[in-house]
Design a protein around this motif. Structure first.
Motif, short mmCIF file in Angstrom:
data_model
loop_
_atom_site.label_atom_id
_atom_site.label_comp_id
_atom_site.label_asym_id
_atom_site.label_seq_id
_atom_site.Cartn_x
_atom_site.Cartn_y
_atom_site.Cartn_z
N TYR A 129 -3.84 0.13 4.47
CA TYR A 129 -3.98 1.19 3.48
C TYR A 129 -3.00 2.30 3.82
O TYR A 129 -2.53 2.42 4.95
N TYR A 133 -4.84 3.88 -0.77
CA TYR A 133 -4.32 2.74 -1.52
C TYR A 133 -4.40 1.56 -0.57
O TYR A 133 -3.78 1.57 0.50
N ALA A 185 0.84 -1.20 0.00
CA ALA A 185 0.00 0.00 0.00
C ALA A 185 0.88 1.25 0.00
O ALA A 185 0.60 2.23 -0.71
N ASP A 216 -3.10 8.88 0.22
CA ASP A 216 -2.37 9.67 -0.76
C ASP A 216 -1.88 10.94 -0.07
O ASP A 216 -2.60 11.53 0.73
N GLU A 268 -7.66 1.22 -5.06
CA GLU A 268 -7.37 2.65 -4.90
C GLU A 268 -8.70 3.38 -4.97
O GLU A 268 -9.50 3.12 -5.87
N MET A 306 2.37 1.72 -3.48
CA MET A 306 1.39 2.25 -4.43
C MET A 306 1.11 3.72 -4.17
O MET A 306 1.02 4.52 -5.11
N ALA A 307 0.99 4.10 -2.90
CA ALA A 307 0.74 5.51 -2.57
C ALA A 307 1.91 6.39 -3.01
O ALA A 307 1.70 7.49 -3.52
N GLU A 351 1.60 6.62 -6.65
CA GLU A 351 0.28 7.13 -7.06
C GLU A 351 -0.36 6.27 -8.14
O GLU A 351 -0.96 6.77 -9.09
N ARG A 352 -0.22 4.95 -8.00
CA ARG A 352 -0.86 4.03 -8.94
C ARG A 352 -0.95 2.65 -8.31
O ARG A 352 -0.14 2.27 -7.47
N MET A 353 -1.95 1.91 -8.76
CA MET A 353 -2.10 0.53 -8.28
C MET A 353 -1.20 -0.39 -9.08
O MET A 353 -1.07 -0.24 -10.29
#
Length: 170
Positions: A152, A163, A80, A155, A118, A83-84, A87-89
């Motif tokens: 999670y 995320y 998580a 962002d 997300e 990804m944060a 800024e994308r899964m």
């Protein structure tokens, strides 16, 4: 020394300085591979709060509950956070770690699965979305899994955007 030789020498120095800078940047990137830094407290306690929801979902399918697991929670929080930060899964990381290698690095052995998401939604909506997705539902209701970790990370620019990562294991 002629002007031409000075120019060639300066070009060589610039090239060397550029190569040194590139090398240092690469080393810094490699050093970051060993650990993932995520904001403190993000996702804290999420696995515990999801225990009832997961137990209820699995009970409707005649399955036993999943037990929160610190190792799987750490793996979920790591993904998580990754990804944060990007800024994308993604199920892979920017440093080339796929799901299997991330699990191995986190000490997770045996069968495992991962759901990611997300969005600007809470945990209840998250599970609703996953249960209406065939692959995500299959992971949650897999009878081979007995443990889970959910986390999670928010962002950095939009605190309502989260995320999510759910890691399931034996």
């Amino acid at each position: 020394m002629t002007a031409e030789k000075i120019e060639i020498r300066q070009a060589g120095l610039n090239r060397r300085m550029w190569l040194k800078a590139a090398g240092l940047a690469a080393l810094a990137g490699l050093a970051a591979c060993g650990t993932v830094s995520v904001p403190t407290g993000q996702g804290a306690g999420v696995s515990s709060s999801a225990t009832g929801t997961l137990a209820s979902l699995r009970a409707t399918a005649g399955l036993g509950p999943l037990v929160p697991d610190a190792q799987l929670q750490q793996a979920a929080l790591q993904q998580a956070g990754y990804m944060a930060s990007r800024e994308r899964m993604s199920h892979t990381t920017g440093w080339g770690k796929d799901f299997a290698s991330r699990m191995k690095d986190n000490g997770v052995r045996g069968a495992a699965a991962e759901n990611i998401a997300e969005g600007r939604f809470d945990q209840q909506k998250l599970f609703d979305i996953w249960m209406h997705s065939q692959g995500h539902r299959r992971n949650i209701l897999d009878p081979d899994f007995s443990r889970f970790g959910l986390a999670y990370v928010r962002d950095g620019r939009d605190p309502n955007l989260r995320y999510w990562a759910l890691v399931l294991g034996r």
